[in-house]
Design a protein around this motif. Sequence first.
Motif, short mmCIF file in Angstrom:
data_model
loop_
_atom_site.label_atom_id
_atom_site.label_comp_id
_atom_site.label_asym_id
_atom_site.label_seq_id
_atom_site.Cartn_x
_atom_site.Cartn_y
_atom_site.Cartn_z
N ALA A 65 0.85 -1.27 -0.26
CA ALA A 65 -0.32 -0.35 -0.02
C ALA A 65 0.76 1.44 -0.02
O ALA A 65 0.72 2.17 -0.61
N MET A 66 2.09 1.29 0.38
CA MET A 66 3.12 2.91 1.10
C MET A 66 4.14 2.46 0.38
O MET A 66 4.74 1.70 0.86
N ALA A 67 4.75 3.36 -0.11
CA ALA A 67 6.22 3.23 -0.76
C ALA A 67 7.27 3.11 0.51
O ALA A 67 6.35 4.22 1.76
N LYS A 68 8.20 2.72 1.01
CA LYS A 68 8.88 3.25 2.35
C LYS A 68 9.26 4.57 2.32
O LYS A 68 9.36 4.38 4.22
N GLU A 69 9.38 4.97 1.80
CA GLU A 69 9.41 7.02 2.27
C GLU A 69 8.41 7.12 3.32
O GLU A 69 8.62 7.64 4.36
N VAL B 139 -2.01 -4.41 11.84
CA VAL B 139 -1.83 -2.47 11.44
C VAL B 139 -1.06 -2.35 10.17
O VAL B 139 -0.40 -4.07 9.52
N PRO B 140 -0.67 -1.79 9.10
CA PRO B 140 -0.68 -1.65 7.87
C PRO B 140 1.11 -1.98 8.03
O PRO B 140 1.47 -2.88 6.81
N TYR B 141 1.32 -1.19 9.04
CA TYR B 141 2.83 -2.35 8.92
C TYR B 141 3.54 -1.75 10.52
O TYR B 141 2.99 -2.02 10.93
N ALA B 142 4.67 -2.62 10.28
CA ALA B 142 5.42 -2.69 11.70
C ALA B 142 6.73 -2.35 11.25
O ALA B 142 7.75 -2.43 10.39
N VAL B 143 7.24 -1.72 12.77
CA VAL B 143 8.64 -0.74 12.32
C VAL B 143 9.56 -1.30 13.06
O VAL B 143 9.09 -1.84 14.41
N ALA B 144 11.03 -1.38 13.65
CA ALA B 144 11.67 -1.81 14.19
C ALA B 144 11.93 -1.39 15.45
O ALA B 144 11.29 0.03 15.76
N GLY B 145 11.91 -2.46 16.77
CA GLY B 145 11.46 -1.77 17.69
C GLY B 145 10.20 -2.68 18.23
O GLY B 145 9.94 -2.89 19.63
N VAL B 146 9.25 -2.92 17.74
CA VAL B 146 7.97 -3.66 18.27
C VAL B 146 7.73 -4.92 17.76
O VAL B 146 8.55 -6.07 17.05
N ASN B 147 7.36 -5.71 19.00
CA ASN B 147 7.39 -6.96 18.99
C ASN B 147 5.73 -6.89 17.83
O ASN B 147 5.02 -6.70 17.95
N ALA B 148 6.25 -7.99 16.75
CA ALA B 148 4.59 -8.04 15.58
C ALA B 148 4.88 -9.63 15.30
O ALA B 148 5.54 -10.40 16.03
N THR B 149 3.30 -9.98 15.36
CA THR B 149 3.01 -10.74 14.84
C THR B 149 2.56 -10.96 13.08
O THR B 149 2.23 -9.84 12.37
N ALA C 170 16.79 1.77 14.15
CA ALA C 170 18.02 1.09 12.78
C ALA C 170 16.52 0.61 11.48
O ALA C 170 16.36 -0.09 11.06
N LEU C 171 16.14 2.07 11.39
CA LEU C 171 14.57 1.41 10.68
C LEU C 171 15.08 1.99 9.12
O LEU C 171 14.74 1.13 8.31
N ARG D 267 10.33 -10.13 17.42
CA ARG D 267 10.75 -8.79 17.31
C ARG D 267 11.18 -8.09 15.92
O ARG D 267 11.94 -8.30 15.10
N VAL D 268 10.79 -7.44 15.86
CA VAL D 268 11.02 -6.23 14.51
C VAL D 268 12.43 -5.98 15.15
O VAL D 268 12.68 -5.04 15.55
N GLU D 269 13.88 -6.38 14.48
CA GLU D 269 15.32 -5.45 14.85
C GLU D 269 15.58 -4.62 14.82
O GLU D 269 16.39 -3.70 14.27
N SER D 270 15.63 -4.65 13.29
CA SER D 270 15.31 -3.75 12.30
C SER D 270 14.40 -3.34 10.95
O SER D 270 14.47 -4.14 10.04
N GLY D 271 14.80 -2.36 10.39
CA GLY D 271 13.56 -2.30 9.04
C GLY D 271 12.33 -1.67 9.27
O GLY D 271 12.20 -2.16 9.64
N ILE D 272 11.72 -2.00 8.40
CA ILE D 272 10.64 -1.93 8.35
C ILE D 272 9.17 -3.15 7.75
O ILE D 272 10.23 -3.27 6.52
N VAL D 273 8.48 -3.56 8.05
CA VAL D 273 8.08 -4.56 7.26
C VAL D 273 6.08 -4.11 7.01
O VAL D 273 5.58 -3.44 8.35
#
Length: 636
Positions: free
Chosen positions: A182-186, A484-494, A423-424, A451-457
């Motif tokens: 849905a969205m560009a990373k930027e 959620v539409p995305y999850a970023v570094a630092g959160v615990n995601a399923t 480390a986004l 956990r999302v250790e780095s980056g964005i999913v």
Amino acid sequence: MSRHRIVKNLDLDDEMDDQAFDSEGEDYDDMTEEQQVQMSSALTAVHSVLGSATPITDREIRSALWDSYFDVDGTVAFLLDELHKKEAAKAKAEAKKLARQTSQPPSARSTRPSTPAGSKPSTSTAKAVPKATPLAGPVSSLRADLEGMNLLPSSSSSTASSAAASELMEVPVDNSPPPAIAMAKEKILEEVKERERSEKPVLSLVVVGHVDAGKSTLMGRVLHELGEISDRSVEQNQRQSQKMGKGSFAYAWTFDALEEERERGVTIDISLDTFSTSTKRFTLIDAPGHRDFIPNMISGAAQADTAVLVVDGSSGAFERGFEGGGQTREHAVLVRSLGVQQLVVAVNKLDAVNWSQTRFESIRSQLQPFLTQSGFQPTKVSFIPVGAMSGENLVERRELSLDWYEGRTLVEQLDSLDVPTRALDAPLRIPVSNVFKGQSATASGLAVSGRVESGIVQVGERLCALPGDESGAVRALEVDGELVPYAVAGVNATVFLSGIDPLHLNVGTVLCPPHQPVPVVSSFTAQIMVFDLKYPITAGYAVELFHHSRDIPATISSLDAVLDKTSGAVTKKNPRMLTKGSSARIHVQLRPPTSGASRRTTIPLESFAANKSMGRVLFRRGGETIAAGIVLDVIS
Ligand SMILES: Nc1nc2c(ncn2[C@@H]2O[C@H](COP(=O)(O)OP(=O)(O)OP(=O)(O)O)[C@@H](O)[C@H]2O)c(=O)[nH]1
């Protein structure tokens, strides 16, 4: 006594039986003066390597020295080798005993709530992060620890985890087309920066400490006082725990939801929850204190930014947890080695010592120097006096006897912690800590959490699952139980995945973008710090390697250099052995899980320079953590 035997083939037990060695010293009466001098200096040299705590006797050392013509290196290597063999045999016997004790039907050994197999168990609070049917549970990781050391037969059947695994196999592969990206990373990055200004930042917090220090009680009480768990749920736990004659565990039951945990009164597995303070949102990880479950504690601590170390302030209890064999030291060193820099020490059970300031100060003065020595900056460590059972000084201060204390409450202290920079912009890395058949209110199907250790999913993205050649698409994402539409570094995601067979997903799998994969390696070099060891590390030393939630057998194949602890400069090349407190560069080779297996063992691993959180490793042996370090180079 013959001096023609090959030292390598000597057997210490045979030597002990040898009548020639009935009394100390007697055997060497016929030594020349020169030999006596050689023996004495070689004995001193061996002692300096083995240390004073070694169980190897002088008689054994002398015997080996005599047989090796006073070869100090050969003698030390031989004696350690023999000792390791003896210990392995002893551990094997103990492991067999444990296996006998634990060989009950899977249902009785289940370490998760008794929910319908494969479904998501209900959790104690509305906001609880899914604690789902795992592929590999705590007992299986304990078994893996033992198996890794070749101390237990392989456990491919008859465990709760294999039952869960076979249920997962039945989850059909979802081949429906994934949602579009849905969205560009930027755009996401812009949105995240915007939200950082308006939303509370997220910190993950692990609660560690010696068994029974009061970790679960403390966090159960904090959640209750912050309104995260209802009075009804606490009353229910109180009623049920009283019925089982374990009324004092009512708050601990918020976390200790497993049948076995409640029966035994100890935490076995990690559990996750969330809570908010005035300025932050916390993902809370309650870790087990018992030494048998340290692999689970490591898995929890690897996902944490910060830690609360709970110590039992009651008479004699702090000392039991802190001195030899207690987990206070090991847990503190482990969390620091796994990257935690800020530590809150909760000095608990002060009600049992009449809220004594002297006791609090005495504990602080014993612990502070050790924590500094373990790498915590004094300004990043705080000590808070608390009473978890009565709720004293957790969210507010109410006990008049704590009048001497003018500092923050525990929650105020947590609220004041710094949030690490995420480390986004780095490539996405999600080390998987759980694989399950998800069935929440919002999504269902094959899911993994970590956990999302780095980056964005983001939803719709294609990810590869390493090690292996498989990839799948992100069908849905959940954070704190919400889609959620995305999850970023630092959160615990399923992460709910489609287009991938559960066979290719395991605890320890790393999810990453196909164009930015994590190197999959079977050996690497590392810079390590050697902990409190019984015996020195020598080349060929068998260890259990821990990386995030994965533990795997490995060998320290060579010792490349001893390093200066402050500057990192090489002080000695190719050392013979590494002793307690040394810093060193080593080469590590992974081993197949069972001896004789031909398949090469690999793990996804990155150098610390490339990705800090993917480049930390721990080494354990015989149930003790012996070293920790950072990966320097990976060797494919
Ligand atoms: N007197 C007193 N007892 C407490 C306090 N906090 C906890 N306890 C008791 O200590 C025992 C252990 O508490 P838990 O919360 O299960 O300890 P834990 O550290 O989570 O235990 P593990 O996770 O198994 O290591 C229970 O009987 C609690 O009631 C306190 O502030 N004062």
